[in-house]
Design an enzyme around this catalytic site. Structure first.
Site, PDB file in Angstrom:
ATOM      1  N   CYS A   1      34.199  24.364  40.541  1.00  0.00           N
ATOM      2  CA  CYS A   1      34.199  25.829  40.472  1.00  0.00           C
ATOM      3  C   CYS A   1      33.964  26.446  41.845  1.00  0.00           C
ATOM      4  O   CYS A   1      34.707  27.328  42.282  1.00  0.00           O
ATOM      5  CB  CYS A   1      33.123  26.265  39.484  1.00  0.00           C
ATOM      6  SG  CYS A   1      32.984  28.032  39.324  1.00  0.00           S
TER       7      CYS A   1
ATOM      8  N   CYS B   1      37.116  28.265  40.419  1.00  0.00           N
ATOM      9  CA  CYS B   1      36.878  29.687  40.124  1.00  0.00           C
ATOM     10  C   CYS B   1      36.681  30.555  41.362  1.00  0.00           C
ATOM     11  O   CYS B   1      37.288  31.627  41.471  1.00  0.00           O
ATOM     12  CB  CYS B   1      35.622  29.868  39.269  1.00  0.00           C
ATOM     13  SG  CYS B   1      35.136  28.484  38.255  1.00  0.00           S
TER      14      CYS B   1
ATOM     15  N   LYS C   1      39.606  30.687  43.974  1.00  0.00           N
ATOM     16  CA  LYS C   1      40.713  31.272  43.204  1.00  0.00           C
ATOM     17  C   LYS C   1      40.521  32.780  43.020  1.00  0.00           C
ATOM     18  O   LYS C   1      41.419  33.564  43.270  1.00  0.00           O
ATOM     19  CB  LYS C   1      40.796  30.545  41.850  1.00  0.00           C
ATOM     20  CG  LYS C   1      41.855  30.997  40.891  1.00  0.00           C
ATOM     21  CD  LYS C   1      41.527  32.206  40.058  1.00  0.00           C
ATOM     22  CE  LYS C   1      40.265  32.142  39.268  1.00  0.00           C
ATOM     23  NZ  LYS C   1      40.317  31.289  38.108  1.00  0.00           N
TER      24      LYS C   1
ATOM     25  N   TYR D   1      46.562  27.842  32.925  1.00  0.00           N
ATOM     26  CA  TYR D   1      45.660  28.626  33.776  1.00  0.00           C
ATOM     27  C   TYR D   1      45.955  28.416  35.270  1.00  0.00           C
ATOM     28  O   TYR D   1      46.227  29.359  35.993  1.00  0.00           O
ATOM     29  CB  TYR D   1      44.222  28.131  33.617  1.00  0.00           C
ATOM     30  CG  TYR D   1      43.341  28.583  32.518  1.00  0.00           C
ATOM     31  CD1 TYR D   1      42.502  29.673  32.694  1.00  0.00           C
ATOM     32  CD2 TYR D   1      43.257  27.869  31.336  1.00  0.00           C
ATOM     33  CE1 TYR D   1      41.583  30.029  31.707  1.00  0.00           C
ATOM     34  CE2 TYR D   1      42.348  28.216  30.346  1.00  0.00           C
ATOM     35  CZ  TYR D   1      41.512  29.303  30.540  1.00  0.00           C
ATOM     36  OH  TYR D   1      40.614  29.636  29.576  1.00  0.00           O
TER      37      TYR D   1
ATOM     38  N   GLU E   1      47.741  31.245  37.579  1.00  0.00           N
ATOM     39  CA  GLU E   1      46.836  31.964  38.483  1.00  0.00           C
ATOM     40  C   GLU E   1      47.267  31.761  39.941  1.00  0.00           C
ATOM     41  O   GLU E   1      47.310  32.704  40.730  1.00  0.00           O
ATOM     42  CB  GLU E   1      45.394  31.486  38.296  1.00  0.00           C
ATOM     43  CG  GLU E   1      44.796  31.943  36.978  1.00  0.00           C
ATOM     44  CD  GLU E   1      43.336  31.567  36.797  1.00  0.00           C
ATOM     45  OE1 GLU E   1      42.680  32.150  35.941  1.00  0.00           O
ATOM     46  OE2 GLU E   1      42.843  30.675  37.528  1.00  0.00           O
TER      47      GLU E   1
ATOM     48  N   HIS F   1      35.764  57.223  28.310  1.00  0.00           N
ATOM     49  CA  HIS F   1      37.031  57.800  28.741  1.00  0.00           C
ATOM     50  C   HIS F   1      36.941  58.275  30.187  1.00  0.00           C
ATOM     51  O   HIS F   1      35.903  58.819  30.573  1.00  0.00           O
ATOM     52  CB  HIS F   1      37.357  58.996  27.832  1.00  0.00           C
ATOM     53  CG  HIS F   1      38.733  59.532  28.044  1.00  0.00           C
ATOM     54  ND1 HIS F   1      39.862  58.826  27.707  1.00  0.00           N
ATOM     55  CD2 HIS F   1      39.145  60.702  28.585  1.00  0.00           C
ATOM     56  CE1 HIS F   1      40.919  59.551  28.028  1.00  0.00           C
ATOM     57  NE2 HIS F   1      40.512  60.684  28.564  1.00  0.00           N
TER      58      HIS F   1
ATOM     59  N   GLU G   1      38.672  51.363  26.488  1.00  0.00           N
ATOM     60  CA  GLU G   1      38.599  52.237  25.307  1.00  0.00           C
ATOM     61  C   GLU G   1      39.783  52.002  24.375  1.00  0.00           C
ATOM     62  O   GLU G   1      39.721  52.311  23.188  1.00  0.00           O
ATOM     63  CB  GLU G   1      38.505  53.711  25.707  1.00  0.00           C
ATOM     64  CG  GLU G   1      39.772  54.267  26.299  1.00  0.00           C
ATOM     65  CD  GLU G   1      39.693  55.770  26.578  1.00  0.00           C
ATOM     66  OE1 GLU G   1      39.108  56.497  25.756  1.00  0.00           O
ATOM     67  OE2 GLU G   1      40.226  56.201  27.618  1.00  0.00           O
TER      68      GLU G   1
END
Ligand code: FAD
Ligand code: NDP
Length: 493
Positions: free
Chosen positions: A81, A86, A89, A223, A227, A468, A473
């Site tokens: 990672c 992660c 990346k 993935y 990515e 909002h 939302e």
């Protein structure tokens, strides 16, 4: 004697230790083993487990060792990672998103000269320096918590003893009451394909390249592939994805198609239903790639500067000498078989993270599993890791976050008639899965994951007041289902 010697020998040495390494492990003068807990693998899961165990007062050691990639890339403590996953990346994804914002900026009145060139060297240097600072941070954290760290490659000698070999060949024998295996995985190479290993790179290399990869062919469609292709396109590189079947297998397929359609509309090329057959070096230094279109059976070729294999990962179990400890693996996946307590076939040996069979290959699950395991071993806890409803996000240019079941899985489990908008139709209309495609999908999905964990119903989601104007939302405003046949396009604000 010869049989015993063979049974105690590690794969790459440790022979000289054989007479000390008895069945119960190496014990000191007082009959004690060296450590309460020995963790093999200093990545997401291993470090979390080790630190938690030490915090709870136990004597802990971590061994971590990184074999360089076939291309020769090396990195420090912290696992996949931090070094090749992660973190680099997400930073490169961010670099690509910034490029898009700079292009958009002029519509908001910013006078930015166009085009804005991107400098790979600068980005890579900044990313690599950040990763190195994290390597250092992990070293300091281990020291602060009095976890002993060994930079050695470990393999089992017996069920309580591990032999580690350092870069220079020095051997260290360590024994512990409990052993946690957290050795993760490494990218798979299709070694049967001509030129694949010789000329290809993987995610173990891309983040550490000093020079731009240039025109890139990414092979794979999950993935890692999408990515990487996303950020390479985003920073302005000519990028093609070669996929043999569907994108993002296991994910909701309607959402996955939207991900790839968006990528395609922003410049990533896709070669669908194709199988790569060879890679050769051309006289000008480029790579000539040959593939076959499965539908037509026709061969085609293209020239690229880089071929990036992103076709899955292989668990790091082969060199662990697991049979010396009696730890069982799945012969197909090579992953370690574990129960709900993360215990292997040997009760005091555990496996967590990517190396364990049936676990999501994600950092937060490895971390939480490691912490909970340490709390059960040394903190009197009985809490088990819950692997259901684990949220995740694919960091493609348009991010895709999800938690719970895909529509396909929901229908397969509950039947078409009982599912509407990935919720159960019958009251209380339990939400089975939530899928969000849009900016900051990770941030959005993280929040909704709590609701799903608390067994939120569709009615409760509809009673949640939106914020909002936001993208999130839209989730609390979803009222049109596919079954209704109505057009869900949002026209107002
Ligand atoms: P690792 O982190 O892989 O750590 C294992 C460590 O053990 C390594 O340092 C290894 O070298 C060492 N080791 C192996 N064998 C031995 C041995 N015999 N002796 C000593 N040491 C050994 N997950 C997310 O949640 N979000 C993301 O955005 C994300 N992005 C990713 C992007 C990429 C390109 C990749 C490849 C993965 C990504 N992941 C992501 C997955 C995530 O990185 C892994 O799930 C996670 O790192 C697994 O942690 P682990 O502790 O199981 O193993
Ligand atoms: P996956 O195992 O998820 O996917 C492998 C991909 O490669 C599939 O598209 C597969 O196609 C394809 N493939 C496999 N073999 C071949 C072949 N011989 N030729 C062509 N294509 C092939 O691997 P990844 O490396 O993408 O990801 C590993 C794990 O890492 C993920 O499961 C994820 O948990 C984790 N990860 C998480 C991230 C995140 O959280 N954002 C980011 C990156 C990784 P097919 O479907 O046809 O089998």
């Amino acid at each position: 004697m010869a049989a015993m010697a063979a049974a105690l020998r590690g794969p790459a040495g440790c022979f000289r230790w054989q007479t000390r390494a008895l069945a119960g492990g190496v014990r000191g003068a007082a009959g004690q083993r060296d450590y309460d807990l020995l963790v093999i693998g200093g990545g997401s899961g291993g470090l979390a487990c080790a630190k938690e165990a030490a915090q709870l007062g136990s004597k802990v050691a971590v061994v971590d060792y990184v074999d360089p990639s076939p291309r020769g890339t090396r990195w420090g403590l912290g696992g996949t990672c931090v070094n090749v996953g992660c973190i680099p990346k997400k930073l490169m994804h961010q670099a690509a998103l910034l490029g898009g914002l700079i292009r958009d900026a002029r519509h908001y009145g910013w006078e930015v000269a166009q085009p804005v060139p991107h400098d790979w060297r600068k980005m890579a240097e900044a990313v690599q320096n950040h990763v190195k600072s994290l390597n250092w941070g992990h070293r300091v954290q281990l020291q602060d918590r009095k976890v002993k760290y060994f930079n050695i490659k470990a393999s089992f000698v017996n069920e309580h003893t591990v032999c580690g070999i350092a870069k220079g060949g020095k051997e260290t024998l360590l024994s512990a009451d409990h052993i946690v295996i957290a050795t993760g995985g490494r990218p798979r190479y299709p070694t049967h394909i001509e030129g694949a290993l010789e000329y290809g790179i993987t995610s173990d290399d891309i983040f550490w390249l000093k020079e731009s990869p240039g025109k890139t062919l990414v092979v794979g469609a999950s993935y890692v592939a999408l990515e990487c292709a996303g950020f390479l396109t985003g920073i302005g590189l000519d990028t093609t994805v070669l996929m043999r079947s569907i994108p993002l297998r296991g994910f909701d397929q309607q959402m996955s198609s939207l991900v790839t359609e968006h990528m395609e509309s922003h410049g990533t090329r896709f070669l669908r239903g194709c199988i790569l057959s060879r890679v050769r070096r051309l006289s000008d230094g480029q790579l000539q790639v040959t593939w076959e279109d499965q539908a037509s059976g026709k061969e085609d070729t293209g020239a690229f500067d880089t071929v990036l294999w992103a076709i899955g990962r292989v668990p790091q179990t082969r060199s662990l000498n697991l049979e010396k400890a009696g730890v069982d693996t799945n012969p197909d996946s090579q992953k370690i078989l574990v129960d709900a307590r993360e215990a292997t076939s040997v009760p005091h040996i555990y496996a967590i993270g990517d190396v364990a069979e049936g676990r999501p290959e994600l950092t937060p699950t490895a971390i939480m599993a490691g912490k909970l395991l340490a709390q059960r071993l040394f903190g009197g806890s009985s809490d088990l890791m819950d692997y259901d409803n684990v949220p995740t996000t694919v960091f493609t240019p348009l991010e895709y976050g999800c938690v719970g079941l895909s529509e396909e899985e929901a229908v397969a489990r509950h039947g078409q008639e009982h599912v509407e908008m990935v919720c159960l139709r019958e009251p209380p209309q339990l939400v089975l899965g939530l899928h969000f495609l849009g900016p900051n999908a990770g941030e959005v999905t993280q929040g909704f994951a709590l609701g799903i964990k608390c067994r939120a119903s569709y009615a409760q989601v509809m009673r949640t007041v939106g914020i909002h104007p936001t993208c999130s939302e839209e989730v609390v405003k979803v009222r049109i289902s596919k079954r209704s046949g109505l057009d869900p396009t949002v026209t107002g604000c």
